[in-house]
Design a protein around this motif. Structure first.
Motif, PDB file in Angstrom:
ATOM      1  N   CYS A 187      -6.154   4.458 -13.628  1.00  0.00           N
ATOM      2  CA  CYS A 187      -6.862   3.367 -14.470  1.00  0.00           C
ATOM      3  C   CYS A 187      -6.722   2.983 -15.881  1.00  0.00           C
ATOM      4  O   CYS A 187      -7.262   2.266 -16.430  1.00  0.00           O
ATOM      5  CB  CYS A 187      -8.472   3.482 -14.112  1.00  0.00           C
ATOM      6  N   VAL A 188      -6.118   4.243 -16.488  1.00  0.00           N
ATOM      7  CA  VAL A 188      -5.924   4.181 -17.962  1.00  0.00           C
ATOM      8  C   VAL A 188      -5.043   2.899 -18.300  1.00  0.00           C
ATOM      9  O   VAL A 188      -3.973   2.915 -18.064  1.00  0.00           O
ATOM     10  CB  VAL A 188      -5.350   5.426 -18.686  1.00  0.00           C
ATOM     11  N   GLY A 189      -5.672   2.093 -19.235  1.00  0.00           N
ATOM     12  CA  GLY A 189      -4.894   0.926 -19.776  1.00  0.00           C
ATOM     13  C   GLY A 189      -4.762  -0.221 -18.842  1.00  0.00           C
ATOM     14  O   GLY A 189      -4.151  -1.059 -19.234  1.00  0.00           O
ATOM     15  N   SER A 190      -5.417  -0.113 -17.694  1.00  0.00           N
ATOM     16  CA  SER A 190      -5.335  -1.190 -16.590  1.00  0.00           C
ATOM     17  C   SER A 190      -6.949  -1.397 -16.031  1.00  0.00           C
ATOM     18  O   SER A 190      -7.613  -0.717 -16.395  1.00  0.00           O
ATOM     19  CB  SER A 190      -4.543  -1.031 -15.579  1.00  0.00           C
ATOM     20  N   ALA A 191      -6.952  -2.644 -15.511  1.00  0.00           N
ATOM     21  CA  ALA A 191      -8.101  -2.605 -14.566  1.00  0.00           C
ATOM     22  C   ALA A 191      -8.457  -1.576 -13.687  1.00  0.00           C
ATOM     23  O   ALA A 191      -7.361  -0.939 -12.998  1.00  0.00           O
ATOM     24  CB  ALA A 191      -8.167  -3.922 -13.767  1.00  0.00           C
ATOM     25  N   PRO A 192      -9.747  -1.063 -13.505  1.00  0.00           N
ATOM     26  CA  PRO A 192      -9.871   0.191 -12.677  1.00  0.00           C
ATOM     27  C   PRO A 192     -10.087  -0.208 -11.408  1.00  0.00           C
ATOM     28  O   PRO A 192     -10.839   0.333 -10.446  1.00  0.00           O
ATOM     29  CB  PRO A 192     -11.294   0.626 -13.092  1.00  0.00           C
ATOM     30  N   LEU A 193      -8.932  -1.104 -10.573  1.00  0.00           N
ATOM     31  CA  LEU A 193      -9.200  -1.124  -9.173  1.00  0.00           C
ATOM     32  C   LEU A 193      -8.575   0.088  -8.464  1.00  0.00           C
ATOM     33  O   LEU A 193      -9.077   0.296  -7.200  1.00  0.00           O
ATOM     34  CB  LEU A 193      -8.002  -2.305  -8.926  1.00  0.00           C
ATOM     35  N   PRO A 194      -7.609   0.911  -9.112  1.00  0.00           N
ATOM     36  CA  PRO A 194      -7.480   2.170  -8.102  1.00  0.00           C
ATOM     37  C   PRO A 194      -8.451   3.087  -7.935  1.00  0.00           C
ATOM     38  O   PRO A 194      -8.699   3.571  -6.882  1.00  0.00           O
ATOM     39  CB  PRO A 194      -6.256   2.914  -9.010  1.00  0.00           C
ATOM     40  N   ALA A 195      -9.561   2.900  -8.878  1.00  0.00           N
ATOM     41  CA  ALA A 195     -10.740   3.767  -8.771  1.00  0.00           C
ATOM     42  C   ALA A 195     -11.573   3.396  -7.416  1.00  0.00           C
ATOM     43  O   ALA A 195     -12.010   4.189  -6.712  1.00  0.00           O
ATOM     44  CB  ALA A 195     -11.408   3.894 -10.099  1.00  0.00           C
ATOM     45  N   VAL A 196     -11.609   2.115  -7.407  1.00  0.00           N
ATOM     46  CA  VAL A 196     -12.344   1.524  -6.312  1.00  0.00           C
ATOM     47  C   VAL A 196     -11.607   1.681  -4.831  1.00  0.00           C
ATOM     48  O   VAL A 196     -12.284   2.093  -3.905  1.00  0.00           O
ATOM     49  CB  VAL A 196     -12.396  -0.016  -6.402  1.00  0.00           C
ATOM     50  N   ARG A 197     -10.398   1.495  -4.995  1.00  0.00           N
ATOM     51  CA  ARG A 197      -9.602   1.781  -3.677  1.00  0.00           C
ATOM     52  C   ARG A 197      -9.712   3.358  -3.168  1.00  0.00           C
ATOM     53  O   ARG A 197      -9.584   3.380  -2.072  1.00  0.00           O
ATOM     54  CB  ARG A 197      -8.076   1.527  -4.244  1.00  0.00           C
ATOM     55  N   HIS A 198      -9.735   4.149  -4.065  1.00  0.00           N
ATOM     56  CA  HIS A 198      -9.813   5.549  -3.806  1.00  0.00           C
ATOM     57  C   HIS A 198     -11.278   6.211  -3.621  1.00  0.00           C
ATOM     58  O   HIS A 198     -11.093   7.160  -3.162  1.00  0.00           O
ATOM     59  CB  HIS A 198      -9.012   6.336  -4.868  1.00  0.00           C
ATOM     60  N   GLY A 199     -12.184   5.381  -3.862  1.00  0.00           N
ATOM     61  CA  GLY A 199     -13.473   5.752  -3.723  1.00  0.00           C
ATOM     62  C   GLY A 199     -13.662   6.959  -4.812  1.00  0.00           C
ATOM     63  O   GLY A 199     -14.362   8.140  -4.224  1.00  0.00           O
TER      64      GLY A 199
END
Length: 422
Positions: free
Chosen positions: A133-145
């Motif tokens: 998520c560093v430097g981008s939209a934090p969509l991976p954090a949502v995807r991985h919960g």
């Protein structure tokens, strides 16, 4: 100086070093003659809310308008010199920054973790470093919960990170990093170096100090994967299979691995699980230690238990990464092990318990290191210096920095913000 401290207190069901830091700083400032007020919310209070009010809490994580109004009114009435912001999740929200701008009061913020670049604030996922998520939209954090293993619970943090980055950048005069190691990570991630100052946490001088060789090896902290608890159990089993180290392991704390730890310790003479200790018990058990072990698998931004051990004259075995490399001088005040390696941790635990004379030399060096860098006197000096710098950085008349993100010194910002999951 008149300071207003803003903090959302973490749940009392779990030990919180951050709560302790806030309380100790407030007490330190007041003892030095400064006027200190506190504006706070408590996560414990959520349980007493009605069902609709509980359901509304995630919606207020990105911005709580009621907090903005209440805090702005208090700031206008009391006119503090500076506001010191700590945790704002989940009940305060970054609305506290808008309130400071509304009232024209400068703000500083302590970064207790990596919440400005990572939704849960850990830079870790599934026990391994993660910078998706560093430097981008934090969509991976949502995807991985990433927050509490839940996609739904992660959404408010991800939304807040995306929506409030400019509010953080334009609303905070100075960010306090709690270690140079943390600052380095944040600068590499794109945060502006000019507003990131290192201010180590201090630790009160304890009543209890070690006077003899010690009785046990101690783990004191949250019982969680990121704290290296499973790694410690594996290393201790390796030591036990080879005859042990002559003293037991005491584990004190609470957390998600509590039942697993209790089951592992049950029936063993070389391990004692003692549950959650109060502050006085913590000081006493540290002072009776041969060594304190801090095997965290994530990049700790500081490590209060390490400095508490130093204050008591007790050496430390710690993971050789993050702030621990900065706090522990390998071979002088303690020993560093290779992060995530049970064999290396076992070797360092064997080494620090095998030579009592060297161990006591390390303990004396640890106490000296504490006095030079982490005492209340040092903590007060750095805290007040930071406040003065923040106050001096405000434009004439106390106006807030422009909403575009241009600072009062003319530099420009542009990266991310977020929050820790407390």
């Amino acid at each position: 100086m008149h300071v207003l401290v803003v903090h959302n207190r973490y749940s009392s069901a779990q030990p919180s070093g951050e709560n302790n830091v806030v309380d100790q700083e407030v007490e330190l400032l007041r003892a030095a003659g400064h006027r200190v007020g506190v504006f706070e919310r408590r996560s414990d209070d959520i349980a007493a809310r009605s069902l609709p009010a509980k359901a509304a809490v995630p919606l207020l994580v990105p911005f709580n308008p009621a907090v903005r109004s209440e805090l702005a009114a208090r700031l206008r009435a009391e006119r503090p010199d500076v506001v010191h912001i700590h945790n704002v999740f989940p009940l305060l929200s970054p609305a506290v920054l808008t309130a400071c701008a509304d009232a024209g009061v400068p703000a500083v913020a302590t970064l207790h973790n990596y919440n400005q670049i990572c939704p849960p604030g850990t830079l870790q996922r599934d026990g391994r470093p993660c910078t998706e998520c560093v430097g981008s939209a934090p969509l991976p954090a949502v995807r991985h919960g990433c927050y509490r293993g839940s996609r739904l619970a992660t959404v408010p943090l991800a939304v807040s990170l995306s929506a409030n980055r400019r509010r953080w950048w334009s609303g905070v005069e100075r960010f306090f990093c709690i270690s140079a190691a943390q600052r380095e990570v944040l600068v590499r991630a794109g945060m502006p170096a000019g507003r990131l100052a290192v201010k180590h946490n201090f630790v009160p001088d304890p009543d209890a100090r070690r006077t003899g060789p010690g009785e046990h090896v101690l783990y004191l902290g949250r019982l969680a994967e990121t704290k290296g608890v499973r790694l410690l159990m594996a290393a201790w089993d390796e030591l036990a299979a080879d005859g042990g180290v002559g003293v037991p392991l005491v584990i004190a704390g609470a957390g998600p691995l509590e039942q697993e730890v209790a089951a592992w310790a049950a029936g063993r003479e070389d391990v004692r699980y003692v549950g959650l200790y109060d502050p006085e018990q913590c000081r006493e058990v540290i002072a009776r230690s041969v060594a304190v072990v801090a095997p965290s698998t994530w990049l700790e931004a500081f490590g209060l238990v390490v400095v508490e051990a130093m204050a008591a004259g007790v050496p430390v075995v710690a993971a050789g990464h993050g702030a621990f490399v900065e706090l522990v001088e390998d071979g002088v005040t303690g020993l560093l092990h290779r992060p995530g390696e049970a064999g290396s941790l076992a070797s360092r635990l064997r080494g620090i318990t095998a030579d009592p004379v060297r161990n006591q030399e390390m303990g004396r060096a640890s106490r000296s290191r504490y006095e030079r860098g982490f005492s209340p006197a040092v903590g007060l000096e750095r805290l007040v210096e930071g406040y003065r710098a923040a106050i001096a950085g405000r434009p004439a008349g106390g106006e807030a920095p422009p909403a575009t993100g241009k600072t009062s010194t003319g530099s420009r910002w542009g990266h991310r913000a977020s929050r820790n999951g407390g």
